[in-house]
Design a protein around this motif. Structure first.
Motif, PDB file in Angstrom:
ATOM      1  N   GLN A   1      98.757  28.224 -76.335  1.00  0.00           N
ATOM      2  CA  GLN A   1      97.423  27.697 -76.602  1.00  0.00           C
ATOM      3  C   GLN A   1      96.345  28.375 -75.767  1.00  0.00           C
ATOM      4  O   GLN A   1      95.153  28.243 -76.038  1.00  0.00           O
ATOM      5  CB  GLN A   1      97.404  26.187 -76.360  1.00  0.00           C
ATOM      6  CG  GLN A   1      98.377  25.415 -77.230  1.00  0.00           C
ATOM      7  CD  GLN A   1      98.198  25.734 -78.707  1.00  0.00           C
ATOM      8  OE1 GLN A   1      97.177  25.420 -79.302  1.00  0.00           O
ATOM      9  NE2 GLN A   1      99.194  26.370 -79.294  1.00  0.00           N
ATOM     10  N   LYS A   2      96.751  29.117 -74.748  1.00  0.00           N
ATOM     11  CA  LYS A   2      95.797  29.846 -73.916  1.00  0.00           C
ATOM     12  C   LYS A   2      95.311  31.125 -74.601  1.00  0.00           C
ATOM     13  O   LYS A   2      94.365  31.755 -74.125  1.00  0.00           O
ATOM     14  CB  LYS A   2      96.443  30.215 -72.573  1.00  0.00           C
ATOM     15  CG  LYS A   2      96.898  29.028 -71.734  1.00  0.00           C
ATOM     16  CD  LYS A   2      97.581  29.516 -70.472  1.00  0.00           C
ATOM     17  CE  LYS A   2      98.069  28.363 -69.603  1.00  0.00           C
ATOM     18  NZ  LYS A   2      98.753  28.842 -68.377  1.00  0.00           N
ATOM     19  N   ILE A   3      95.987  31.500 -75.680  1.00  0.00           N
ATOM     20  CA  ILE A   3      95.690  32.760 -76.367  1.00  0.00           C
ATOM     21  C   ILE A   3      95.243  32.442 -77.784  1.00  0.00           C
ATOM     22  O   ILE A   3      95.934  31.736 -78.524  1.00  0.00           O
ATOM     23  CB  ILE A   3      96.927  33.674 -76.373  1.00  0.00           C
ATOM     24  CG1 ILE A   3      97.332  33.993 -74.928  1.00  0.00           C
ATOM     25  CG2 ILE A   3      96.663  34.946 -77.157  1.00  0.00           C
ATOM     26  CD1 ILE A   3      98.624  34.770 -74.812  1.00  0.00           C
ATOM     27  N   SER A   4      94.113  32.968 -78.182  1.00  0.00           N
ATOM     28  CA  SER A   4      93.531  32.589 -79.472  1.00  0.00           C
ATOM     29  C   SER A   4      94.370  33.048 -80.652  1.00  0.00           C
ATOM     30  O   SER A   4      94.452  32.352 -81.669  1.00  0.00           O
ATOM     31  CB  SER A   4      92.110  33.144 -79.596  1.00  0.00           C
ATOM     32  OG  SER A   4      92.112  34.551 -79.490  1.00  0.00           O
ATOM     33  N   LYS A   5      94.978  34.216 -80.564  1.00  0.00           N
ATOM     34  CA  LYS A   5      95.812  34.714 -81.658  1.00  0.00           C
ATOM     35  C   LYS A   5      97.260  34.724 -81.197  1.00  0.00           C
ATOM     36  O   LYS A   5      97.637  35.511 -80.329  1.00  0.00           O
ATOM     37  CB  LYS A   5      95.369  36.113 -82.087  1.00  0.00           C
ATOM     38  CG  LYS A   5      93.976  36.122 -82.699  1.00  0.00           C
ATOM     39  CD  LYS A   5      93.591  37.494 -83.218  1.00  0.00           C
ATOM     40  CE  LYS A   5      92.207  37.448 -83.862  1.00  0.00           C
ATOM     41  NZ  LYS A   5      91.806  38.782 -84.383  1.00  0.00           N
ATOM     42  N   ASN A   6      98.056  33.819 -81.769  1.00  0.00           N
ATOM     43  CA  ASN A   6      99.423  33.707 -81.304  1.00  0.00           C
ATOM     44  C   ASN A   6     100.384  33.414 -82.440  1.00  0.00           C
ATOM     45  O   ASN A   6      99.999  32.898 -83.490  1.00  0.00           O
ATOM     46  CB  ASN A   6      99.544  32.623 -80.230  1.00  0.00           C
ATOM     47  CG  ASN A   6      99.205  31.245 -80.767  1.00  0.00           C
ATOM     48  OD1 ASN A   6      99.957  30.672 -81.562  1.00  0.00           O
ATOM     49  ND2 ASN A   6      98.069  30.700 -80.352  1.00  0.00           N
ATOM     50  N   LEU A   7     101.615  33.768 -82.217  1.00  0.00           N
ATOM     51  CA  LEU A   7     102.731  33.397 -83.076  1.00  0.00           C
ATOM     52  C   LEU A   7     103.756  32.728 -82.177  1.00  0.00           C
ATOM     53  O   LEU A   7     104.010  33.202 -81.062  1.00  0.00           O
ATOM     54  CB  LEU A   7     103.352  34.630 -83.745  1.00  0.00           C
ATOM     55  CG  LEU A   7     102.466  35.391 -84.740  1.00  0.00           C
ATOM     56  CD1 LEU A   7     103.022  36.785 -84.974  1.00  0.00           C
ATOM     57  CD2 LEU A   7     102.389  34.645 -86.051  1.00  0.00           C
ATOM     58  N   VAL A   8     104.334  31.607 -82.608  1.00  0.00           N
ATOM     59  CA  VAL A   8     105.298  30.878 -81.787  1.00  0.00           C
ATOM     60  C   VAL A   8     106.557  30.633 -82.604  1.00  0.00           C
ATOM     61  O   VAL A   8     106.481  30.035 -83.681  1.00  0.00           O
ATOM     62  CB  VAL A   8     104.706  29.531 -81.306  1.00  0.00           C
ATOM     63  CG1 VAL A   8     105.682  28.811 -80.406  1.00  0.00           C
ATOM     64  CG2 VAL A   8     103.388  29.757 -80.576  1.00  0.00           C
ATOM     65  N   TYR A   9     107.676  31.094 -82.111  1.00  0.00           N
ATOM     66  CA  TYR A   9     108.937  30.974 -82.840  1.00  0.00           C
ATOM     67  C   TYR A   9     110.032  30.431 -81.926  1.00  0.00           C
ATOM     68  O   TYR A   9     110.015  30.649 -80.724  1.00  0.00           O
ATOM     69  CB  TYR A   9     109.376  32.338 -83.383  1.00  0.00           C
ATOM     70  CG  TYR A   9     108.612  32.796 -84.604  1.00  0.00           C
ATOM     71  CD1 TYR A   9     109.208  32.809 -85.861  1.00  0.00           C
ATOM     72  CD2 TYR A   9     107.290  33.202 -84.503  1.00  0.00           C
ATOM     73  CE1 TYR A   9     108.514  33.225 -86.980  1.00  0.00           C
ATOM     74  CE2 TYR A   9     106.586  33.619 -85.612  1.00  0.00           C
ATOM     75  CZ  TYR A   9     107.204  33.633 -86.848  1.00  0.00           C
ATOM     76  OH  TYR A   9     106.508  34.040 -87.955  1.00  0.00           O
ATOM     77  N   HIS A  10     110.997  29.722 -82.521  1.00  0.00           N
ATOM     78  CA  HIS A  10     112.122  29.183 -81.750  1.00  0.00           C
ATOM     79  C   HIS A  10     113.321  28.994 -82.660  1.00  0.00           C
ATOM     80  O   HIS A  10     113.218  29.139 -83.884  1.00  0.00           O
ATOM     81  CB  HIS A  10     111.735  27.847 -81.106  1.00  0.00           C
ATOM     82  CG  HIS A  10     111.491  26.783 -82.103  1.00  0.00           C
ATOM     83  ND1 HIS A  10     112.477  25.943 -82.549  1.00  0.00           N
ATOM     84  CD2 HIS A  10     110.372  26.452 -82.773  1.00  0.00           C
ATOM     85  CE1 HIS A  10     111.966  25.110 -83.447  1.00  0.00           C
ATOM     86  NE2 HIS A  10     110.683  25.409 -83.588  1.00  0.00           N
ATOM     87  N   GLY A  11     114.421  28.612 -82.108  1.00  0.00           N
ATOM     88  CA  GLY A  11     115.777  28.495 -82.602  1.00  0.00           C
ATOM     89  C   GLY A  11     116.101  28.484 -84.100  1.00  0.00           C
ATOM     90  O   GLY A  11     115.474  27.877 -84.848  1.00  0.00           O
ATOM     91  N   GLN A  12     116.977  29.214 -84.557  1.00  0.00           N
ATOM     92  CA  GLN A  12     117.659  29.214 -85.868  1.00  0.00           C
ATOM     93  C   GLN A  12     116.821  29.421 -87.108  1.00  0.00           C
ATOM     94  O   GLN A  12     117.165  28.915 -88.162  1.00  0.00           O
ATOM     95  CB  GLN A  12     118.500  27.950 -86.032  1.00  0.00           C
ATOM     96  CG  GLN A  12     119.662  28.000 -85.111  1.00  0.00           C
ATOM     97  CD  GLN A  12     120.714  26.947 -85.363  1.00  0.00           C
ATOM     98  OE1 GLN A  12     120.475  25.954 -86.018  1.00  0.00           O
ATOM     99  NE2 GLN A  12     121.874  27.183 -84.839  1.00  0.00           N
ATOM    100  N   THR A  13     115.782  30.187 -87.020  1.00  0.00           N
ATOM    101  CA  THR A  13     115.095  30.616 -88.236  1.00  0.00           C
ATOM    102  C   THR A  13     115.711  31.940 -88.674  1.00  0.00           C
ATOM    103  O   THR A  13     116.321  32.636 -87.890  1.00  0.00           O
ATOM    104  CB  THR A  13     113.589  30.777 -87.970  1.00  0.00           C
ATOM    105  OG1 THR A  13     113.063  29.488 -87.789  1.00  0.00           O
ATOM    106  CG2 THR A  13     112.863  31.429 -89.104  1.00  0.00           C
ATOM    107  N   GLU A  14     115.552  32.265 -89.936  1.00  0.00           N
ATOM    108  CA  GLU A  14     116.181  33.470 -90.468  1.00  0.00           C
ATOM    109  C   GLU A  14     115.736  34.715 -89.700  1.00  0.00           C
ATOM    110  O   GLU A  14     114.607  34.822 -89.254  1.00  0.00           O
ATOM    111  CB  GLU A  14     115.833  33.646 -91.950  1.00  0.00           C
ATOM    112  CG  GLU A  14     116.277  32.488 -92.825  1.00  0.00           C
ATOM    113  CD  GLU A  14     115.170  31.476 -93.014  1.00  0.00           C
ATOM    114  OE1 GLU A  14     114.346  31.318 -92.087  1.00  0.00           O
ATOM    115  OE2 GLU A  14     115.118  30.850 -94.087  1.00  0.00           O
TER     116      GLU A  14
END
Length: 486
Positions: free
Chosen positions: A174-187
């Protein structure tokens, strides 16, 4: 064997016992954090839009390698997306980065028979057929990358409900305006495409497995900055102080050191480091790479309204004091022993003045106290939101921690979580708690067992002090421990 219709085979292998589909400890989904409901998978408004599927191409082989020409071959769709995502990279290099073609077709001869590149086969059919993603490793190349993407990708080996993911990825992003956040067990293809659409990969506590290695090496191969993030002191030279080793949890120092040394292999890949405390930063300084301290923080909407904090403590002087011990994992057995004696004595002398809840994998911590105090509650591990709700139902929380370098490297997240719900802590004076707690004002600091007992006795005999500390703890969280959302 020639696969005439690969999709038919996919249906038969979806539940294969020997599945080798790459995952971390649990997979990744696009995420936007909003207060306590940080668990819900939604698309962040500020997340860069990934480009649509590009027109497919075909690839023909000659002695010089692979030549890309316009055509209509549906098996090229995924690779073509990546080519569109990163026009600064030669298509042939992209294919080399995705998989070790020679080893893949040597292992799966039917792919060679179908005259399809290993990357196209794997990402179209192979992953669903439980085939192995054979990583190409770090590649030598002479290209100068001109990446125009601006997003920072936060990646975690922890599952979505894990505090490590919430604090080190979801809230930090949330400190960064452009971000992608990913976590466990996605393809795997979603994780790969995210890497092609970012400028920096911040990987929180990568587990030592093939998928983590693959993703980090992929980032290095296409010119993405790799920053490794740590919220615990996980270096081989400090293994004897790990919680599960100190707690005799069946793990020897040698076993722990071997495990940490495996994870330490990632340190060589890093362009930079992030960590949650200055002690971790100091311990990693010898690695001679840039390192930044980003302390754990929470989002504003997690903080319980002031009026609710006041209301729940209105009758604290006329009822039993509600004490909470939240362990999280069973690795804190040795830490809890600091407070166990004082609590047992308290149960013997004041059995009708307090009740206590044990939250998490606390083992047999409650057994001795139950002999004298009938109001003992044991709750197993719960979701992040449920944990906050349980905290809010109590008056004080206990955070005993041994005096070790590992514990002094820990963040004061228990103070923040509890303070956000208007619950002050009684804690051991480890570095980050000394920084946050003003003794007798917004909480209490106790080292010896005598100090623990006298403090516990004081708060149950004069619960009014809890009400005063409650609002001060909440005030400290609001002032010092909130994420500045971009």
């Amino acid at each position: 064997m020639t696969i005439k219709n690969p999709r038919k085979k996919v249906q038969n292998l979806n539940n294969a016992k020997d599945a080798r589909t790459p995952v971390l400890s649990a997979g990744f989904v696009n995420h936007q954090s909003t207060a306590i409901a940080a668990q819900q998978a939604t698309t962040p408004q500020n997340m860069p839009k990934l480009e649509q599927v590009a027109p497919p191409v075909t690839m023909i082989t000659n002695q010089a390698g692979y030549v890309f020409t316009g055509a209509t071959n549906p098996t090229k769709r995924f690779a073509e997306q990546l080519i569109r995502d990163r026009p600064d990279i030669e298509p042939s290099h992209i294919y080399k980065c995705l998989i070790d073609h020679k080893k893949y077709i040597a292992k799966y001869s039917d792919v060679l028979t179908n005259e399809i590149h290993a990357a196209d086969h794997y990402f179209t059919y192979g992953v669903s057929e439980s085939r192995e993603l054979i990583r190409p490793g770090l590649l030598r190349h002479s290209q100068t990358f001109k990446n125009t993407h601006e997003a920072t990708l936060f990646l975690s080996s922890a599952p979505r409900r894990d505090g490590s993911f919430v604090y080190r990825c979801l809230f930090q992003s949330q400190k960064i305006s452009k971000n992608l956040v990913y976590h466990g067990q996605t393809e795997i293809h979603k994780m790969v495409r995210a890497i092609f659409n970012c400028k920096e990969l911040i990987f929180s506590r990568p587990e030592h497995n093939e998928t983590s290695l693959y993703l980090i090496e992929l980032a290095k191969n296409i010119g993405i900055k790799v920053t490794l993030d740590y919220d615990d002191l996980l270096l081989p030279e400090h293994c004897e102080y790990l919680g599960h080793v100190r707690s005799s949890d069946g793990k020897t120092v040698e076993h722990a050191r071997k495990n940490i040394m495996g994870k330490s292999a990632f340190l060589l890949y890093a362009d930079a480091f992030r960590c949650s405390t200055p002690v971790i930063a100091e311990a990693m300084a010898h690695l001679s790479k840039p390192i930044e301290v980003h302390r754990n923080q929470i989002v504003p909407a997690m903080v319980l309204p002031k009026q609710q904090c006041v209301e729940k403590l209105k009758n604290v002087t006329s009822r039993k004091v509600k004490i909470l011990y939240l362990s999280g994992t069973a690795t804190h057995k040795k830490d809890f022993s600091i407070a166990q004696g004082p609590l047992l004595k308290l149960a013997q002398e004041y059995p009708d003045r307090f009740e206590i809840t044990f939250l998490g994998n606390t083992g047999t911590h409650s057994n001795p106290i139950e002999l004298f105090n009938t109001k003992v509650t044991v709750i197993s591990r719960v979701t992040f939101n449920e944990m906050l709700s349980i905290i809010s139902e109590h008056d004080i929380a206990l955070v005993p921690l041994e005096d070790t370098i590992f514990n002094n490297a820990k963040s004061n997240i228990k103070f923040i979580e509890c303070g956000s719900q208007g619950v002050p802590v009684i804690a051991s004076p480890r570095d980050e708690f000394v920084e946050a707690v003003t003794h007798g004002v917004n909480g209490w600091l106790c080292e010896s067992q005598a100090e623990w007992y006298s403090t516990l006795e004081k708060v149950i005999k004069d619960p009014a002090v809890i009400a005063r500390a409650s609002l001060k703890a909440r005030e400290a969280v609001l002032k010092h421990h909130l994420v500045s959302v971009q």
